[in-house]
Scaffold this motif. Structure first.
Motif, PDB file in Angstrom:
ATOM      1  N   LYS A 199     -19.073   7.195  12.673  1.00  0.00           N
ATOM      2  CA  LYS A 199     -19.648   7.139  11.335  1.00  0.00           C
ATOM      3  C   LYS A 199     -18.614   6.719  10.310  1.00  0.00           C
ATOM      4  O   LYS A 199     -17.477   7.176  10.337  1.00  0.00           O
ATOM      5  N   SER A 200     -19.042   5.862   9.403  1.00  0.00           N
ATOM      6  CA  SER A 200     -18.196   5.477   8.287  1.00  0.00           C
ATOM      7  C   SER A 200     -18.694   6.193   7.039  1.00  0.00           C
ATOM      8  O   SER A 200     -19.709   6.879   7.073  1.00  0.00           O
ATOM      9  N   ARG A 201     -17.999   5.999   5.944  1.00  0.00           N
ATOM     10  CA  ARG A 201     -18.466   6.605   4.692  1.00  0.00           C
ATOM     11  C   ARG A 201     -19.847   6.058   4.312  1.00  0.00           C
ATOM     12  O   ARG A 201     -20.692   6.766   3.805  1.00  0.00           O
ATOM     13  N   VAL A 202     -20.052   4.791   4.578  1.00  0.00           N
ATOM     14  CA  VAL A 202     -21.334   4.155   4.238  1.00  0.00           C
ATOM     15  C   VAL A 202     -22.454   4.734   5.104  1.00  0.00           C
ATOM     16  O   VAL A 202     -23.511   5.111   4.593  1.00  0.00           O
TER      17      VAL A 202
ATOM     18  N   TYR B 248      -8.936   6.082  15.226  1.00  0.00           N
ATOM     19  CA  TYR B 248      -8.080   7.241  15.001  1.00  0.00           C
ATOM     20  C   TYR B 248      -8.908   8.522  15.109  1.00  0.00           C
ATOM     21  O   TYR B 248      -8.511   9.480  15.776  1.00  0.00           O
ATOM     22  N   ARG B 249     -10.079   8.538  14.455  1.00  0.00           N
ATOM     23  CA  ARG B 249     -10.945   9.727  14.508  1.00  0.00           C
ATOM     24  C   ARG B 249     -11.453   9.975  15.922  1.00  0.00           C
ATOM     25  O   ARG B 249     -11.628  11.116  16.341  1.00  0.00           O
ATOM     26  N   GLN B 250     -11.663   8.913  16.666  1.00  0.00           N
ATOM     27  CA  GLN B 250     -12.134   9.051  18.035  1.00  0.00           C
ATOM     28  C   GLN B 250     -11.155   9.863  18.872  1.00  0.00           C
ATOM     29  O   GLN B 250     -11.557  10.713  19.660  1.00  0.00           O
ATOM     30  N   PHE B 251      -9.863   9.643  18.694  1.00  0.00           N
ATOM     31  CA  PHE B 251      -8.864  10.347  19.503  1.00  0.00           C
ATOM     32  C   PHE B 251      -8.450  11.690  18.914  1.00  0.00           C
ATOM     33  O   PHE B 251      -8.060  12.587  19.644  1.00  0.00           O
TER      34      PHE B 251
ATOM     35  N   MET C 232       0.856  -1.168   0.000  1.00  0.00           N
ATOM     36  CA  MET C 232       0.000   0.000   0.000  1.00  0.00           C
ATOM     37  C   MET C 232       0.905   1.235   0.000  1.00  0.00           C
ATOM     38  O   MET C 232       1.874   1.313   0.756  1.00  0.00           O
ATOM     39  N   ALA C 233       0.564   2.199  -0.814  1.00  0.00           N
ATOM     40  CA  ALA C 233       1.370   3.416  -0.898  1.00  0.00           C
ATOM     41  C   ALA C 233       1.148   4.269   0.344  1.00  0.00           C
ATOM     42  O   ALA C 233       0.156   4.113   1.061  1.00  0.00           O
ATOM     43  N   ARG C 234       2.092   5.174   0.570  1.00  0.00           N
ATOM     44  CA  ARG C 234       2.061   6.015   1.768  1.00  0.00           C
ATOM     45  C   ARG C 234       0.752   6.820   1.851  1.00  0.00           C
ATOM     46  O   ARG C 234       0.151   6.941   2.917  1.00  0.00           O
ATOM     47  N   GLY C 235       0.254   7.384   0.734  1.00  0.00           N
ATOM     48  CA  GLY C 235      -0.988   8.158   0.719  1.00  0.00           C
ATOM     49  C   GLY C 235      -2.201   7.306   1.055  1.00  0.00           C
ATOM     50  O   GLY C 235      -3.138   7.750   1.721  1.00  0.00           O
ATOM     51  N   GLN C 236      -2.148   6.053   0.602  1.00  0.00           N
ATOM     52  CA  GLN C 236      -3.254   5.145   0.907  1.00  0.00           C
ATOM     53  C   GLN C 236      -3.273   4.787   2.386  1.00  0.00           C
ATOM     54  O   GLN C 236      -4.328   4.678   2.992  1.00  0.00           O
ATOM     55  N   TRP C 237      -2.083   4.593   2.969  1.00  0.00           N
ATOM     56  CA  TRP C 237      -1.990   4.301   4.398  1.00  0.00           C
ATOM     57  C   TRP C 237      -2.561   5.453   5.210  1.00  0.00           C
ATOM     58  O   TRP C 237      -3.322   5.250   6.148  1.00  0.00           O
TER      59      TRP C 237
ATOM     60  N   TRP D 244      -6.260   5.508   4.898  1.00  0.00           N
ATOM     61  CA  TRP D 244      -6.843   4.398   5.642  1.00  0.00           C
ATOM     62  C   TRP D 244      -6.824   4.690   7.144  1.00  0.00           C
ATOM     63  O   TRP D 244      -7.816   4.478   7.839  1.00  0.00           O
ATOM     64  N   ILE D 245      -5.714   5.174   7.646  1.00  0.00           N
ATOM     65  CA  ILE D 245      -5.585   5.479   9.081  1.00  0.00           C
ATOM     66  C   ILE D 245      -6.564   6.586   9.482  1.00  0.00           C
ATOM     67  O   ILE D 245      -7.245   6.483  10.491  1.00  0.00           O
TER      68      ILE D 245
END
Length: 191
Positions: free
Chosen positions: A32-35, A16-19, A1-6, A9-10
């Motif tokens: 919430k997710s994208r879905v 991650y969003r919680q903190f 996985m490329a650095r931008g994708q990581w 994803w993170i």
């Protein structure tokens, strides 16, 4: 996985969003997710919401009936109801089937005495049959007097009203049965 994708994803990861977003409990936007962000309530497309009462028992739980194009699309508990506060039992939750279920009958079915098959009747014929039977039962059970006292009543039929009828409907039914001479008039809500 490329650095931008990581990184993408993170940053999309709910923990991650919680903190990082200040949603420490994870019960707000972090969950919430994208879905889930793209989902719509199934009731959002309704043309109108009609207040109603569940027809199943004596409790009389409030219902919100969602209507689109003149058809009932969804039924849920009414949070404004002081009786049920938005809750419905399993029967009340399934009451949409009363209006849209595949087993719903749209014609009068009649099975003759000792018959084995149902036959379809038109509504006028069925109503005439009911009226004839009520009058026949009334006449057969009529008591002009009992023990020398004038009674003018019938014991030929009785009425047990439904639990979700409102006061006005119960009042009219009581007037009808009293006018016919019936004295055995009760309501399921009192039983």
């Amino acid at each position: 996985m490329a650095r931008g994708q990581w990184k993408q994803w993170i940053e999309g990861w709910p923990v991650y969003r919680q903190f990082t977003d200040g949603d420490r409990t994870g019960r707000g936007a972090a969950a919430k997710s994208r879905v889930t962000g793209s989902l719509k309530a199934r009731t959002s497309s309704a043309d109108k919401v009609v207040k109603s009462i569940c027809p199943y028992c004596a409790v009389g739980c409030g219902q919100n009936v969602f209507v689109k194009d003149g058809k009932v699309t969804h039924i849920e508990g009414d949070p404004d109801s002081p009786i049920s506060r938005g809750r419905l039992c399993p029967k009340g939750s399934a009451s949409l089937q009363l209006t849209t279920g595949s087993a719903r009958q749209y014609q009068v079915l009649y099975r003759r005495p000792y018959g084995t098959e149902w036959e379809t009747l038109d509504l006028d014929t069925a109503m005439d049959m009911i009226a004839d039977r009520v009058l026949e039962a009334r006449d057969e059970g009529w008591q002009s007097e009992v023990d020398g006292l004038v009674t003018n009543r019938t014991l030929g039929f009785a009425s047990l009203g439904g639990a979700t009828l409102d006061n006005e409907e119960n009042y009219l039914l009581k007037k009808l049965y009293t006018a016919l001479g019936a004295i055995q008039v009760e309501n399921q809500a009192r039983i």
